[in-house]
Design an enzyme around this catalytic site. Structure first.
Site: not given
Length: 608
Positions: A508, A489, A485, A2, A27, A492, A603, A78, A104-105
């Site tokens: 395996h 990417k 990574e 947020c 955000r 996402e 973010k 968010w 926020n939080g």
């Protein structure tokens, strides 16, 4: 998560708040809202709000023509508590329309507080935890707004960064922080507040960053800071390193593309002024770790989340190889809950792009409580993790606006290369090996530019692989964090399902997934494991699997190969991930995704 922005001064507030929200939209971007002290008289005076589901541009269309004022707060969300819709959007206002709050939080005891307030006759209109806080402030009996906010916060458990307006106190905004960032911006006869300096740098570069448990009152010509218990604190302004232009798109279609393209310059920045050719080492003055302390360390534990964790995996391998200290990386979100043994001979390193990642910050605080030595590897000067740790390394990537991390991931990996060299030369790494690694570090910016020059070829490959419904990424030892990574990417930004495995683990279980419709991206550096990796290609090809190799040479068993310049084996992972950032980007572009703002993501993860 947020974004919060607020302003008090002489200018028309709504355009300023909307501009700030647009800079903070990375955000959170599922709803947005604004509240102002109206400059009207009589019935038109007081608090006015506008909010909506959707982006900041949707909010702009919702704002009435008569929406004038010089004080206001705004929020881009968010969603955590409650679906993204008009009602759950911030700011939240009490029934008498006297109090407006952006938050926020997460308030952990929101359900308990909601039940108590409902029993007292309060009617809730939203599903959010924030509305609880709004009612608590509105019902507080203290004379001063600051005291009312303090009284409300005494009932709250959890994390928050808040900004509060009250119609009876039109000359001020009250803000508070606990676990979620709040930054004050100092202007000329005007003041700003935000959850990120990105919203402030167009207007001022003088900022004050609040600590946890700290509050502030801002007026047009003044500010003061104090604790939630009321004790005065002395917070001095600092100058923000980055200018407003750093947050612009710079002629690129997306921030992600801009930030991928900036990596050669970004890596040059993280190296600049740190290399010591005389002693074949580096200067890292911010570590606050002297030679004797460094030699006493028997283990290194690296903690991070998402891309920061993957960069930490690369860093752990570099530290083991160059410094010969046992090292490993672990998700900070897991570490903080598993009651880990905290060893006094272990050096802990917390990694975070924003320096505010809540799980990583909470792990740092737990480690510090138990007496551990903790360093930070972060991108944002003055961030919470930078302040909480004993020392560290800034990665100097510059602002990263796209939700998915690219240049900051790369710079973090390079910063770990510097740290590994530093620790290695303190211990047993030879001068010759030190010079070898320094030469490799210096080659990185030019080699990144060489990779970027082949973007058109990678774009053509992406069009082919965009048809996949699922993809596998594999690598061994140095290649495995790259695979992790690259898989992250792709999922996402393109929403293609992707999995990463050590190549040695294929037999395996994961080999059962290999078929023509599931392509495999294989990381194949020319190192001591090259023959083993070639055998992996044989296994996949025997099951009719399609292969994209990222390698230092063409491989006949691969359907396609992206050839990457060769560096020192310890530094090769830095380069091998970059073409896969471009692959994810162009795959998402081919699929028409919202590249800078992927669905369900934001973010800076400042909540659990």
């Amino acid at each position: 998560m947020c974004g919060i922005v607020g302003y008090i001064g002489q200018r028309d507030v709504a355009p300023l708040l909307l501009e700030g929200l647009q800079r903070l939209e990375y955000r959170g971007y599922d709803s947005a809202g604004i509240a102002i002290h109206s400059s009207g008289t009589g019935r038109s005076a007081g608090l006015k709000t506008a909010k909506t589901k959707g982006r900041v541009r949707d909010l702009e269309e919702r704002i009435p023509k008569r929406f004038a004022g010089t004080t206001g707060i705004a929020h881009t969300r968010w969603a955590t508590h409650g679906a993204p819709n008009d009602v759950n959007a911030h700011p939240h206002v009490d029934p008498d329309e006297k109090v407006a709050v952006v938050h926020n939080g997460i308030i952990d005891n929101a359900s308990e507080l909601r039940a108590k307030l409902a029993a007292d006759g309060v009617t809730f209109v939203s599903e959010t935890d924030t509305e609880v806080l709004t009612h608590l402030i509105a019902r507080a009996q203290a004379e001063r707004l600051e005291a009312r906010v303090q009284e409300a916060l005494r009932h709250v458990e959890g994390t928050y960064g808040i900004a509060v307006l009250h119609s009876d106190f039109p000359d001020r905004i009250v803000v508070a922080r606990n676990g979620s960032p709040v930054v004050l911006g100092i202007g000329e006869r005007e003041m700003f507040v935000a959850s990120d300096v990105a919203a402030l740098v167009s207007h001022t570069r003088q900022v004050v960053t609040l600590d946890d448990g700290e509050m502030a009152t801002i007026k047009a010509d003044d500010y003061r800071t104090y604790t939630t218990e009321g004790s005065r604190t002395s917070a001095s302004p600092e100058t923000v390193e980055w200018a407003a232009e750093s947050y612009d798109m710079g002629g690129h279609d997306t921030y992600m593309h801009k930030e991928i393209a900036e990596q050669a310059d970004a890596v040059d920045r993280v190296l600049r002024g740190r290399i010591d050719d005389r002693f074949a080492t580096v200067h890292l003055g911010g570590l606050n770790l002297d030679t004797r302390e460094a030699r006493r360390m028997r283990r290194v534990k690296i903690l991070g989340c998402g891309s920061a964790y993957h960069a930490g995996m690369i860093g752990a391998q570099m530290i083991e190889e160059l410094a010969r200290i046992p090292a490993d990386a672990e998700p900070a979100s897991e570490f903080r809950y598993r009651n880990a043994v905290v060893d006094p001979d272990t050096l802990y390193i917390a990694v975070s792009q924003s320096g505010e990642t809540y799980d990583t910050l909470a792990a740092v605080q737990e480690l510090k409580r138990k007496g551990a030595r903790v360093l930070g590897v972060v991108n944002v000067v003055g961030s919470a993790i930078a302040r909480e740790t004993d020392g560290g390394v800034y990665v100097h990537a510059g602002p990263e606006v796209c939700v998915v991390s690219t240049k900051c991931f790369t710079n973090t990996a390079v910063a770990f290369g510097l740290l590994a060299l530093h620790l290695g030369r303190i211990r047993d790494l030879s001068v010759a090996d030190g010079k070898r690694i320094i030469a490799g570090l210096r080659r990185l910016p030019g080699q990144i530019e060489e990779i970027m020059s082949r973007e058109d070829d990678i774009k053509k490959l992406a069009a082919d692989y965009a048809e996949a419904k699922s993809m596998m990424f594999v690598g061994r030892v140095r290649g495995y964090p790259v695979a992790r990574e690259a898989s992250l990417k792709l999922k996402e930004v393109s929403y293609i399902h992707a999995e990463a495995y050590p190549a040695s683990e294929l037999k395996h279980g994961p080999l059962a997934l290999i078929e023509p419709a599931v392509p495999t991206v294989a990381i194949l550096p020319d190192d001591e494991l090259l023959d083993k990796n070639r055998a992996t290609l044989e296994e996949i090809k025997a099951r009719s699997g399609k292969i994209l190799a990222v390698a230092h040479q063409e491989h006949e068993k691969a359907d396609h190969t992206i050839v990457v310049p060769r560096n020192e084996v310890e530094l090769d992972p830095v380069l091998m991930g970059i073409p896969l950032q471009l692959l994810a980007y162009h795959t998402a572009l081919a699929l028409g995704r919202d590249i800078d703002k992927p669905r369900n993501l934001a973010k800076s993860v400042t909540v659990e």
